[in-house]
Design an enzyme around this catalytic site. Structure first.
Site, PDB file in Angstrom:
ATOM      1  N   SER A  64       0.808  -1.238   0.000  1.00 20.94           N
ATOM      2  CA  SER A  64       0.000   0.000   0.000  1.00 20.94           C
ATOM      3  C   SER A  64       0.832   1.274   0.000  1.00 20.94           C
ATOM      4  O   SER A  64       0.274   2.365  -0.205  1.00 20.94           O
ATOM      5  CB  SER A  64      -0.925   0.030   1.213  1.00 20.94           C
ATOM      6  OG  SER A  64      -1.953  -0.893   1.042  1.00 20.94           O
ATOM      7  N   LYS A  67       0.431   3.467  -2.887  1.00 19.47           N
ATOM      8  CA  LYS A  67      -0.811   4.220  -3.156  1.00 19.47           C
ATOM      9  C   LYS A  67      -0.618   5.732  -3.291  1.00 19.47           C
ATOM     10  O   LYS A  67      -1.123   6.331  -4.249  1.00 19.47           O
ATOM     11  CB  LYS A  67      -1.848   3.899  -2.073  1.00 19.47           C
ATOM     12  CG  LYS A  67      -2.376   2.451  -2.143  1.00 19.47           C
ATOM     13  CD  LYS A  67      -3.227   2.121  -0.917  1.00 19.47           C
ATOM     14  CE  LYS A  67      -3.786   0.709  -0.953  1.00 19.47           C
ATOM     15  NZ  LYS A  67      -4.487   0.365   0.311  1.00 19.47           N
ATOM     16  N   TYR A 191      -3.217  -3.302 -10.427  1.00 25.39           N
ATOM     17  CA  TYR A 191      -3.036  -2.777  -9.061  1.00 25.39           C
ATOM     18  C   TYR A 191      -2.190  -3.741  -8.229  1.00 25.39           C
ATOM     19  O   TYR A 191      -1.321  -3.318  -7.449  1.00 25.39           O
ATOM     20  CB  TYR A 191      -4.417  -2.556  -8.435  1.00 25.39           C
ATOM     21  CG  TYR A 191      -4.404  -2.441  -6.930  1.00 25.39           C
ATOM     22  CD1 TYR A 191      -3.975  -1.271  -6.295  1.00 25.39           C
ATOM     23  CD2 TYR A 191      -4.806  -3.517  -6.120  1.00 25.39           C
ATOM     24  CE1 TYR A 191      -3.957  -1.174  -4.912  1.00 25.39           C
ATOM     25  CE2 TYR A 191      -4.793  -3.431  -4.739  1.00 25.39           C
ATOM     26  CZ  TYR A 191      -4.360  -2.261  -4.142  1.00 25.39           C
ATOM     27  OH  TYR A 191      -4.325  -2.169  -2.772  1.00 25.39           O
ATOM     28  N   TYR A 243      -5.286   4.632   7.646  1.00 23.84           N
ATOM     29  CA  TYR A 243      -6.619   4.015   7.690  1.00 23.84           C
ATOM     30  C   TYR A 243      -7.382   4.389   8.952  1.00 23.84           C
ATOM     31  O   TYR A 243      -7.420   5.556   9.319  1.00 23.84           O
ATOM     32  CB  TYR A 243      -6.493   2.483   7.561  1.00 23.84           C
ATOM     33  CG  TYR A 243      -5.596   2.043   6.448  1.00 23.84           C
ATOM     34  CD1 TYR A 243      -5.896   2.371   5.123  1.00 23.84           C
ATOM     35  CD2 TYR A 243      -4.439   1.308   6.675  1.00 23.84           C
ATOM     36  CE1 TYR A 243      -5.081   1.968   4.083  1.00 23.84           C
ATOM     37  CE2 TYR A 243      -3.616   0.906   5.640  1.00 23.84           C
ATOM     38  CZ  TYR A 243      -3.940   1.240   4.349  1.00 23.84           C
ATOM     39  OH  TYR A 243      -3.128   0.850   3.333  1.00 23.84           O
ATOM     40  N   VAL A 261       1.410  -3.723   3.885  1.00 29.20           N
ATOM     41  CA  VAL A 261       1.286  -4.980   4.634  1.00 29.20           C
ATOM     42  C   VAL A 261       2.540  -5.865   4.590  1.00 29.20           C
ATOM     43  O   VAL A 261       2.604  -6.864   5.294  1.00 29.20           O
ATOM     44  CB  VAL A 261       0.060  -5.822   4.200  1.00 29.20           C
ATOM     45  CG1 VAL A 261      -1.227  -5.210   4.693  1.00 29.20           C
ATOM     46  CG2 VAL A 261       0.050  -6.067   2.715  1.00 29.20           C
TER      47      VAL A 261
HETATM   48  O1  DON Z   1      -4.679  -4.511  -1.669  1.00 23.26           O
HETATM   49  C1  DON Z   1      -4.067  -5.225  -0.872  1.00 23.26           C
HETATM   50  O2  DON Z   1      -4.678  -5.965  -0.143  1.00 23.26           O
HETATM   51  C2  DON Z   1      -2.544  -5.212  -0.753  1.00 23.26           C
HETATM   52  N1  DON Z   1      -1.917  -5.576  -1.924  1.00 23.26           N
HETATM   53  C3  DON Z   1      -2.036  -3.939  -0.204  1.00 23.26           C
HETATM   54  C4  DON Z   1      -2.626  -3.670   1.124  1.00 23.26           C
HETATM   55  C5  DON Z   1      -1.760  -2.943   2.088  1.00 23.26           C
HETATM   56  O3  DON Z   1      -0.564  -2.895   2.006  1.00 23.26           O
HETATM   57  C6  DON Z   1      -2.484  -2.373   3.246  1.00 23.26           C
HETATM   58  N2  DON Z   1      -1.622  -1.606   4.078  1.00 23.26           N
HETATM   59  N3  DON Z   1      -1.229  -1.599   5.168  1.00 23.26           N
END
Ligand code: DON
Length: 428
Positions: A64, A67, A191, A243, A261
């Site tokens: 993320s 983003k 994405y 978040y 993540v």
């Molecule tokens: O969209 C997703 O679930 C992951 N590829 C990225 C999510 C993420 O890193 C959330 N952040 N803390």
């Protein structure tokens, strides 16, 4: 002498090392098997100095943290209005993968949650790129932020795509509201590739420093995105980047930030530094446990909270004196420091209160290190009004700190490089 900064970072890592709470992301099998003990931290200054401690060159997927950078690309490629029509800027107060959209418009609340990030991905690249061209635009853009060519971890990407049901559900909802206008699976595929770009903690700190440095990568010198885009991106990072922990973060840490993540975490402190940490165990919000502790410590140890009130502009007028006598006398306002609105207001007040009787007035910028746009405009208006009041005005500006010193509308100014040029004949 050794620099104190890497030693400080090593000490900070030592303090959080024993915290083994949290779990690596379990919903992407490839991430679940990552070494949870990895730990690193990097500071990158806006003049390109990079300090690090721990595992700073270990590669992991950006997730993320991509983003805000992809949002920046969408804004730069498409312009603000088309992007804002499809992605809002309101904190959702919900988890990153919440399946929710604004009731009336169907827009995702912001570009930091998955719904907004999937949409921002679809808007990267000018005109109508093919899905592959769009992914290349994103990887190329992320690489410019990092200052080196980045690559995709195909294994992590495949692993996430096998389990991407939630993101597909979000993308189908976006398609049903015409926020996405193409096949939802293609956009989720792109994405997910974006999230699977490999970075190091060092890369992330330089990427954050590029935001902190008004969009110019401080190591490569490349302008990566325009300045107005930086302000927009930092704003949504501040309000939405963490978040449903964004409020706690804003009050306790107070640095525009974004987590991923895989365990990465970045913070961009405007005009100062980019910070990145890496530690894979996550809290229930999906933020790195040890990363959050490190940022809390960095912020309080070094006063990095963006709402920390800076010293007042009280001392901008260093001296206000007259050189020479009689008709030869010149009034000198010696200024110092940085000139923003508050400092310029102080100068305006000094000029008004002094109401110089001398025919000539010099504004001495020798000790001024910066002047922003409003500071410049206000100072030139002071010059113009002094001219209209019958004064001859000099600007002492040896380092050309004042861009385009043209007061206009009846104002007149003589720029000189040295105060001696205007005072030497008067002190005999
Ligand atoms: O969209 C997703 O679930 C992951 N590829 C990225 C999510 C993420 O890193 C959330 N952040 N803390």
């Amino acid at each position: 002498m050794r620099s104190v900064v890497p030693d400080y970072l090593t000490e900070a890592l030592g303090d959080v090392e024993s915290d083994t709470s949290g779990e690596p992301a379990g919903y992407i099998p490839e991430l679940a098997v990552a070494d949870p003990e990895r730990l690193g931290a990097v500071f990158a200054t806006v003049d390109g100095q990079v300090y690090g401690a721990g595992d700073i060159d270990t590669e992991f997927t950006i997730q993320s943290i991509s983003k805000p950078f992809t949002y920046a690309m969408a804004l730069a490629d498409r312009g603000f209005d088309p992007v804002l029509a499809k992605v809002g800027v309101e904190p959702s107060g919900e988890a990153f993968n919440q399946i929710s959209l604004e009731g009336d418009t169907g827009r995702p609340y912001n570009p930091m949650i998955n719904a907004g990030a999937i949409t921002a991905h679809s808007l990267a690249g000018s005109a109508q790129p093919t899905p592959a061209e769009r992914v290349e635009r994103v990887v190329h853009g992320l690489s410019a932020f990092a200052g080196r060519r980045l690559t995709i971890d195909e294994a992590v990407c495949a692993s996430e795509l096998e389990h991407a049901h939630r993101n597909l559900a979000i993308a189908h909802m976006l398609r049903s509201h015409n926020i996405l206008t193409e096949d939802p699976r293609t956009v989720v595929d792109g994405y997910t590739r974006q999230c699977s770009v490999l970075v190091t903690t060092r890369d992330l700190a330089v990427m954050a420093a590029t935001l902190a440095n008004r969009g110019i990568n401080p190591v490569s010198g490349e302008r990566v995105i325009p300045e107005p885009v930086v302000r927009q991106v930092l704003s949504v990072m501040f309000t939405c980047g963490m978040y449903d922990a964004a409020g706690d973060w804003a009050t306790q840490v107070g640095i525009p930030a974004k987590s991923g993540v895989a365990g990465g975490l970045i913070g961009a402190l405007p005009g100062q530094i980019g910070i990145a940490t890496f530690s894979p165990r996550l809290d229930p919000h999906g933020n790195s446990v040890r990363g959050v502790s490190l940022f809390e410590r960095f912020s309080s140890d070094m006063g990095l909270h963006v709402m920390e009130v800076p010293a007042a502009a009280r001392a901008v007028v260093r001296s206000n004196h007259v050189v020479g006598r009689g008709p030869d006398a010149i009034r000198v306002l010696q200024l110092q420091g940085g000139i923003n609105f508050a400092a310029a207001e102080r100068i305006v007040r000094e000029a008004v209160d002094t109401a110089p009787a001398e025919a000539e007035v010099a504004l001495d910028l020798t000790m001024v290190y910066s002047i922003d746009d409003v500071g410049r405009r206000m100072l030139l208006e002071v010059v113009r009004r002094l001219t209209l009041d019958g004064h001859e005005v000099y600007l002492v500006d040896p380092e050309a700190i004042m861009p385009d010193p043209e007061p206009g509308n009846g104002g007149r100014i003589t720029v000189v490089g040295d105060i001696e040029q205007v005072v030497h004949s008067r002190i005999r």
